[in-house]
Scaffold this motif. Structure first.
Motif, mmCIF file in Angstrom:
data_model
loop_
_atom_site.group_PDB
_atom_site.id
_atom_site.type_symbol
_atom_site.label_atom_id
_atom_site.label_comp_id
_atom_site.label_asym_id
_atom_site.label_seq_id
_atom_site.Cartn_x
_atom_site.Cartn_y
_atom_site.Cartn_z
ATOM 1 N N TRP A 262 39.346 36.650 26.157
ATOM 2 C CA TRP A 262 38.198 36.211 26.947
ATOM 3 C C TRP A 262 38.666 35.476 28.200
ATOM 4 C CZ3 TRP A 262 33.493 37.787 25.073
ATOM 5 C CH2 TRP A 262 33.484 38.250 23.753
ATOM 6 N N ALA A 263 38.024 35.759 29.321
ATOM 7 C CA ALA A 263 38.362 35.129 30.594
ATOM 8 C C ALA A 263 37.093 34.630 31.273
ATOM 9 C CB ALA A 263 39.088 36.117 31.504
ATOM 10 N N ALA B 19 33.863 33.818 43.039
ATOM 11 C CA ALA B 19 34.604 34.963 43.564
ATOM 12 C C ALA B 19 36.106 34.759 43.412
ATOM 13 C CB ALA B 19 34.243 35.188 45.031
ATOM 14 N N ASP B 20 36.591 33.573 43.740
ATOM 15 C CA ASP B 20 38.027 33.308 43.625
ATOM 16 C C ASP B 20 38.491 33.393 42.178
ATOM 17 O OD1 ASP B 20 38.231 32.960 46.339
ATOM 18 O OD2 ASP B 20 38.121 30.772 46.269
ATOM 19 N N SER B 21 37.722 32.793 41.270
ATOM 20 C CA SER B 21 38.098 32.816 39.859
ATOM 21 C C SER B 21 38.008 34.221 39.279
ATOM 22 C CB SER B 21 37.211 31.860 39.062
ATOM 23 O OG SER B 21 37.444 30.526 39.431
ATOM 24 N N ASN B 22 37.035 34.984 39.731
ATOM 25 C CA ASN B 22 36.894 36.350 39.248
ATOM 26 C C ASN B 22 38.153 37.156 39.550
ATOM 27 O OD1 ASN B 22 35.889 39.377 40.023
ATOM 28 N ND2 ASN B 22 34.760 38.560 38.270
ATOM 29 N N ARG B 23 38.651 37.038 40.769
ATOM 30 C CA ARG B 23 39.865 37.774 41.159
ATOM 31 C C ARG B 23 41.090 37.233 40.402
ATOM 32 N NH1 ARG B 23 44.105 39.716 42.377
ATOM 33 N NH2 ARG B 23 44.631 40.972 44.194
ATOM 34 N N GLN C 63 43.371 39.226 37.468
ATOM 35 C CA GLN C 63 44.820 39.368 37.603
ATOM 36 C C GLN C 63 45.545 38.801 36.385
ATOM 37 O OE1 GLN C 63 46.269 37.914 41.335
ATOM 38 N NE2 GLN C 63 48.393 38.425 40.900
ATOM 39 N N ARG C 64 45.058 37.670 35.860
ATOM 40 C CA ARG C 64 45.672 37.091 34.669
ATOM 41 C C ARG C 64 45.543 38.025 33.471
ATOM 42 N NH1 ARG C 64 44.143 34.321 30.183
ATOM 43 N NH2 ARG C 64 41.942 34.195 30.785
ATOM 44 N N SER D 257 34.607 40.854 43.609
ATOM 45 C CA SER D 257 35.850 40.246 44.073
ATOM 46 C C SER D 257 37.091 40.857 43.424
ATOM 47 C CB SER D 257 35.827 38.739 43.795
ATOM 48 O OG SER D 257 34.756 38.126 44.471
ATOM 49 N N SER D 258 36.954 41.352 42.214
ATOM 50 C CA SER D 258 38.100 41.933 41.513
ATOM 51 C C SER D 258 38.059 43.455 41.459
ATOM 52 C CB SER D 258 38.162 41.398 40.073
ATOM 53 O OG SER D 258 36.989 41.758 39.353
ATOM 54 N N ALA D 259 36.999 44.058 41.975
ATOM 55 C CA ALA D 259 36.808 45.500 41.804
ATOM 56 C C ALA D 259 37.940 46.316 42.424
ATOM 57 C CB ALA D 259 35.463 45.921 42.391
ATOM 58 N N GLN D 260 38.325 46.000 43.657
ATOM 59 C CA GLN D 260 39.369 46.772 44.319
ATOM 60 C C GLN D 260 40.712 46.603 43.613
ATOM 61 O OE1 GLN D 260 38.792 48.949 46.818
ATOM 62 N NE2 GLN D 260 40.929 49.599 46.590
ATOM 63 N N TYR D 261 40.996 45.378 43.205
ATOM 64 C CA TYR D 261 42.249 45.114 42.489
ATOM 65 C C TYR D 261 42.320 45.920 41.197
ATOM 66 C CZ TYR D 261 45.444 42.726 39.310
ATOM 67 O OH TYR D 261 46.423 42.459 38.387
ATOM 68 N N LEU D 262 41.252 45.906 40.411
ATOM 69 C CA LEU D 262 41.259 46.612 39.130
ATOM 70 C C LEU D 262 41.388 48.118 39.326
ATOM 71 C CD1 LEU D 262 38.555 44.478 37.295
ATOM 72 C CD2 LEU D 262 40.992 44.611 36.717
ATOM 73 N N GLU D 263 40.784 48.633 40.393
ATOM 74 C CA GLU D 263 40.948 50.062 40.663
ATOM 75 C C GLU D 263 42.393 50.365 41.067
ATOM 76 O OE1 GLU D 263 38.541 53.580 42.866
ATOM 77 O OE2 GLU D 263 38.980 51.846 44.121
#
Length: 405
Positions: free
Chosen positions: A87-88, A94-98, A102-103, A122-128
């Motif tokens: 769980w995260a 937005a900052d915490s989401n990204r 990553q964590r 905020s994390s969508a591009q990273y996860l893709e």
């Protein structure tokens, strides 16, 4: 904020080694090398606001996830592997989401992510970019922009809108709309704008708009402005509590609102807290109404009782959303085969033409084209006592998906 039995072509990219592997992605569990996949378990991250200003709205979501994964584990898991959850908490930031995404991926080495947040973009591009499969509610436009993000309920799209919202309002006699959204929640404003565009396609004019609504604003002031516009529809994305305060203020100002129509607020607990203020409110959503009492509903209730007794109201959309987000993740894991890879999961699940979660998604969602919004909506109404929902119509209202300018 509150702001959900299929035919599938399985395309599994192999990451298996050793004599147990085969070209279809089968083989022994111990041969798999994907992140988060061991012989005994698959590690799945859950990213949502456990603390912060929206945390209370997501408590049911966590319970739904817990119940669905626990039920699957009690049946032996997926291809013999238990689902293990990490769980995260993104605190709706937005900052915490990204950072938390990553964590989960780099630190916890999860295979995939279940997500529900007001900051998911905020994390969508990273996860893709990392090729991580994501399942979730789909409240923002991000879910129609990334191939790895799966939902049964895309209400938003950058390039298209369903006419269903406008058809519902028109059929109920509405002609002039007041469109509201809560300040500080971009997805709220995006969806409110989409609803207004849908109504415009049915000839319904927006005569009042406030997409930066402060919940502390005087309801009398807001009601006076809406009454002056002669709106007979109030729609958009606001909390049920705001509507409970606004409805009597509108009546006091002489407003003739015949169609209060929202995409959220479908929760028995909400009705219990608001009394008769909710009478006549309409809620449209993509899932089968609880009032239909389908076998899949009964399975959902029983699992909540056994595995998530902290969920106080079983007939709640948020808990059901958590259940469906987990169920969709399980569907992808099953389709990816005995030796799952992230690419194999995404390819297999993106080939599903009909996902209905045993009838809970009505009609079934087509997962092959993620760029388009859901065309159909199920409509319920709060009865005159303000204590119960009732189903409107015999079937979902299905509109045309049309491009937006």
């Amino acid at each position: 904020m509150t702001a959900t039995a299929l035919a599938v072509t399985v395309m599994v990219a192999g990451a298996c080694t050793g004599s147990g592997a085969d070209k279809n992605g089968g083989g022994t569990a111990s041969a798999c090398t994907s992140p988060g996949v061991t012989q005994e378990a698959v590690k799945v991250g859950v990213l949502y606001p456990d603390t912060g200003p929206f945390s209370s709205s997501f408590q049911g979501f966590r319970g739904g996830i817990t119940a669905r994964f626990a039920l699957e584990n009690s049946r032996g898991g997926v291809h013999g592997r238990e689902i293990s959850t990490i769980w995260a908490d993104d605190q709706a930031s937005a900052d915490s989401n990204r950072t938390e995404a990553q964590r989960l991926v780099e630190g916890e080495q999860v295979f995939s992510v279940v997500e529900a947040s007001v900051a998911e973009g905020s994390s969508a591009q990273y996860l893709e970019e990392q090729g991580v499969p994501v399942t979730g509610v789909g409240p923002s436009v991000a879910w129609t922009q990334h191939r790895n993000m799966f939902t049964w309920s895309s209400l938003l799209s950058q390039g298209a809108v369903t006419s269903a919202w406008g058809q519902i309002a028109h059929n109920l006699g509405g002609t002039r709309a007041a469109v509201l959204a809560v300040v500080g929640v971009p997805s709220s404003q995006e969806l409110a704008t989409t609803i207004a565009a849908s109504m415009q396609r049915e000839g319904i004019q927006t005569v009042y708009q406030n997409l930066q609504l402060d919940p502390l604003l005087s309801m009398t002031t807001l009601a006076r402005a809406i009454a002056s516009s002669k709106a007979d529809i109030v729609t958009g994305v606001i909390t049920p509590e705001i509507w409970a305060g606004l409805a009597p203020a509108l009546r006091a100002q002489g407003a003739q609102i015949t169609v209060p129509l929202f995409p959220n607020g479908y929760d028995k607990e909400t009705l219990r807290s608001g009394g008769s203020a909710y009478a006549g409110m309409y809620v449209a959503q993509v899932t089968a109404p609880f009032e239909l009492q389908l076998p899949a509903h009964q399975e959902f209730y029983a699992a909540l009782t056994q595995y998530a007794p902290e969920v106080s109201t079983q007939q709640g959309q948020l808990a059901l959303n958590g259940w469906l987000a987990a169920d969709l993740m399980l569907r992808g894991l099953n389709a990816a085969g005995a030796c799952p890879t992230r690419d194999g999961f995404i390819g297999a699940l993106r080939s599903v033409l009909q996902y209905d979660a045993g009838g809970l998604v009505r009609p079934a969602a087509n997962l092959t084209d993620y760029t388009l919004p859901s065309a159909c909506l199920n409509l319920v109404r709060v009865d005159s006592s303000g204590q119960n929902f009732e189903v409107v119509g015999d079937a979902p209202i299905c509109g045309q998906v049309q491009p937006v300018s």
